[in-house]
Design a protein around this motif. Structure first.
Motif, PDB file in Angstrom:
ATOM      1  N   ALA A 144       0.853  -1.196   0.000  1.00 24.18           N
ATOM      2  CA  ALA A 144       0.000   0.000   0.000  1.00 24.18           C
ATOM      3  C   ALA A 144       0.887   1.245   0.000  1.00 24.18           C
ATOM      4  CB  ALA A 144      -0.880  -0.010   1.239  1.00 24.18           C
ATOM      5  N   PRO A 145       0.542   2.270  -0.799  1.00 26.35           N
ATOM      6  CA  PRO A 145       1.371   3.477  -0.859  1.00 26.35           C
ATOM      7  C   PRO A 145       1.465   4.173   0.500  1.00 26.35           C
ATOM      8  CG  PRO A 145      -0.436   3.586  -2.455  1.00 26.35           C
ATOM      9  CD  PRO A 145      -0.640   2.340  -1.652  1.00 26.35           C
ATOM     10  N   GLN A 146       2.612   4.708   0.823  1.00 26.98           N
ATOM     11  CA  GLN A 146       2.813   5.425   2.090  1.00 26.98           C
ATOM     12  C   GLN A 146       3.124   6.878   1.776  1.00 26.98           C
ATOM     13  OE1 GLN A 146       2.319   3.872   5.044  1.00 26.98           O
ATOM     14  NE2 GLN A 146       1.825   2.060   3.826  1.00 26.98           N
ATOM     15  N   ASN A 147       2.625   7.749   2.644  1.00 23.72           N
ATOM     16  CA  ASN A 147       2.770   9.170   2.373  1.00 23.72           C
ATOM     17  C   ASN A 147       3.989   9.760   3.105  1.00 23.72           C
ATOM     18  OD1 ASN A 147       2.216  11.750   1.595  1.00 23.72           O
ATOM     19  ND2 ASN A 147       0.671  12.106   3.176  1.00 23.72           N
ATOM     20  N   TYR A 148       5.138   9.139   2.956  1.00 27.05           N
ATOM     21  CA  TYR A 148       6.342   9.650   3.617  1.00 27.05           C
ATOM     22  C   TYR A 148       7.124  10.541   2.672  1.00 27.05           C
ATOM     23  CZ  TYR A 148       5.797   6.165   7.316  1.00 27.05           C
ATOM     24  OH  TYR A 148       5.331   5.424   8.353  1.00 27.05           O
ATOM     25  N   GLN A 149       7.860  11.475   3.269  1.00 27.47           N
ATOM     26  CA  GLN A 149       8.797  12.234   2.450  1.00 27.47           C
ATOM     27  C   GLN A 149      10.214  11.814   2.815  1.00 27.47           C
ATOM     28  OE1 GLN A 149       7.742  16.384   2.609  1.00 27.47           O
ATOM     29  NE2 GLN A 149       6.661  16.100   0.683  1.00 27.47           N
ATOM     30  N   ASP A 199       4.778   3.433  11.213  1.00 25.67           N
ATOM     31  CA  ASP A 199       5.431   4.033  12.380  1.00 25.67           C
ATOM     32  C   ASP A 199       6.814   4.585  11.978  1.00 25.67           C
ATOM     33  OD1 ASP A 199       6.760   4.621  14.694  1.00 25.67           O
ATOM     34  OD2 ASP A 199       6.430   2.675  15.647  1.00 25.67           O
ATOM     35  N   PRO A 200       6.877   5.896  11.678  1.00 21.29           N
ATOM     36  CA  PRO A 200       8.143   6.439  11.158  1.00 21.29           C
ATOM     37  C   PRO A 200       9.295   6.332  12.156  1.00 21.29           C
ATOM     38  CG  PRO A 200       6.569   8.207  11.593  1.00 21.29           C
ATOM     39  CD  PRO A 200       5.826   6.918  11.765  1.00 21.29           C
ATOM     40  N   THR A 234      20.333  16.222  12.622  1.00 22.77           N
ATOM     41  CA  THR A 234      19.401  17.336  12.394  1.00 22.77           C
ATOM     42  C   THR A 234      17.945  16.891  12.546  1.00 22.77           C
ATOM     43  OG1 THR A 234      19.872  16.964  10.054  1.00 22.77           O
ATOM     44  CG2 THR A 234      20.748  18.956  11.016  1.00 22.77           C
ATOM     45  N   GLY A 235      17.742  15.688  13.054  1.00 21.12           N
ATOM     46  CA  GLY A 235      16.376  15.312  13.426  1.00 21.12           C
ATOM     47  C   GLY A 235      15.704  14.259  12.582  1.00 21.12           C
ATOM     48  N   ALA A 236      16.444  13.631  11.624  1.00 25.37           N
ATOM     49  CA  ALA A 236      15.819  12.561  10.833  1.00 25.37           C
ATOM     50  C   ALA A 236      15.473  11.394  11.752  1.00 25.37           C
ATOM     51  CB  ALA A 236      16.772  12.093   9.735  1.00 25.37           C
ATOM     52  N   TYR A 237      14.400  10.675  11.427  1.00 24.64           N
ATOM     53  CA  TYR A 237      14.041   9.476  12.196  1.00 24.64           C
ATOM     54  C   TYR A 237      15.130   8.416  12.041  1.00 24.64           C
ATOM     55  CZ  TYR A 237       9.223  11.265  12.330  1.00 24.64           C
ATOM     56  OH  TYR A 237       8.087  12.021  12.543  1.00 24.64           O
ATOM     57  N   GLY A 238      15.729   8.374  10.844  1.00 25.51           N
ATOM     58  CA  GLY A 238      16.770   7.390  10.565  1.00 25.51           C
ATOM     59  C   GLY A 238      17.349   7.658   9.196  1.00 25.51           C
TER      60      GLY A 238
END
Ligand code: PMV
Length: 289
Positions: A144-149, A199-200, A234-238
């Protein structure tokens, strides 16, 4: 004259492990490659083994013009995208009548041949169909498509996919007791990621582990590590290498409000940043004009 375009791809999890039948997660992303093919008796095309093979497999001769928004040899699947778009453009220009599935399969055959037998169908599937896939044992399952950037960092250090794939193969042959568990662990991450796809924060943690395992496989590069660390700070989840490694690109999953800051950090550390998201469209016929 026929023009077709195809999207680039991003490996979220599982590069290299997919070559050995383990699961991987990959998706199509916005930069595209545009390929125009024209019938002509004087074959005139870029010196690319992939393009040569496209004409050979289709049994025709013609001219080709490529306009790529995807940096080449960077881990964003430019060769796969060029191969599927070239095959689709030849198919139309010469009225060959292949289906989209036949084009995807032929593109994989060409990638495999050029990469000396070691390739997964990831790049060619993603570029042909668009969207997000689980790749397992050479098969693909649409997710399923995910709306992440995502923020991609191009280290601008050119890499060779076949050389990196070869490096892992040598490691596996020489030290199977060390290499095989790393490959298995990378496969395990893809399954974990599927369970936490919404869950990002967890996905980010899994990306960090995947990066460490890719370094352990021997496909890291100091420039990529610098970009990965800068994104995390700088705050990226990963963040992790994406693609074959040894240069090329890394990818960070960042909160939407921090993506500009993460991209800025990449630029500060001499990378080129691209902010991107899923492209649900695969191969596309472009109108002349
Ligand atoms: O660097 P790229 O975009 O060609 O990705 C290579 C990914 C590998 O898993 C290392 C090889 C493959 O064919 O899947």
């Amino acid at each position: 004259m026929a023009t077709w375009s195809a999207p680039g791809k991003l490996f979220l999890f599982g590069e290299h492990a997919v070559v050995y039948g383990k699961p991987g997660i990959a998706m199509a992303i916005r930069p595209r490659v545009y390929v125009t093919v024209r019938k002509s008796s004087h074959a005139h095309h870029a010196r690319s083994l992939y393009i040569e093979q496209c004409f050979k497999e289709m049994g025709v001769r013609g001219s080709v013009y490529i306009n790529s928004q995807i940096p080449s040899s960077s881990g964003l699947g430019s060769s796969g995208a060029v191969t599927v778009a070239t095959l689709a453009a030849i198919n139309e220009e010469f009225n060959i009548g292949k289906t989209i599935h036949e084009i995807a399969n032929l593109a994989f055959k060409i990638e495999k041949k050029v990469q000396k037998g070691r390739a997964s169908p990831t790049d060619t599937s993603v570029s042909t169909y668009g969207g997000m896939f689980l790749i397992l044992n050479g098969e693909r399952k649409r997710l399923a498509p995910q709306n992440y950037q995502f923020v991609i960092g191009n280290s601008q250090i050119s890499h060779s996919t076949s050389r990196m794939v070869e490096r892992v193969a040598q490691f596996k042959e020489g030290d199977p007791s060390i290499c095989n568990p790393i490959i298995d662990a990378i496969g395990g991450l893809s399954y974990q990621a599927l369970q936490h796809i919404h869950d990002p924060i967890r996905l980010g943690e899994l990306m960090d582990i995947n990066h460490a395992l890719l370094e352990a496989l021997g496909v890291g590069h100091p420039a990529l590590s610098r970009l990965v660390l800068a994104c995390r700070q700088t705050g990226a989840y990963g963040a992790k290498i994406t693609g074959a490694g040894g240069g090329g690109c890394m990818v960070a999953l960042a909160p939407k409000n921090l993506k500009g800051r993460v991209a800025g950090a990449i630029e500060v550390f001499d990378g080129r940043a691209i902010i991107t998201s899923l492209d649900c469209e695969g191969l596309r016929r472009e109108e002349e004009g």
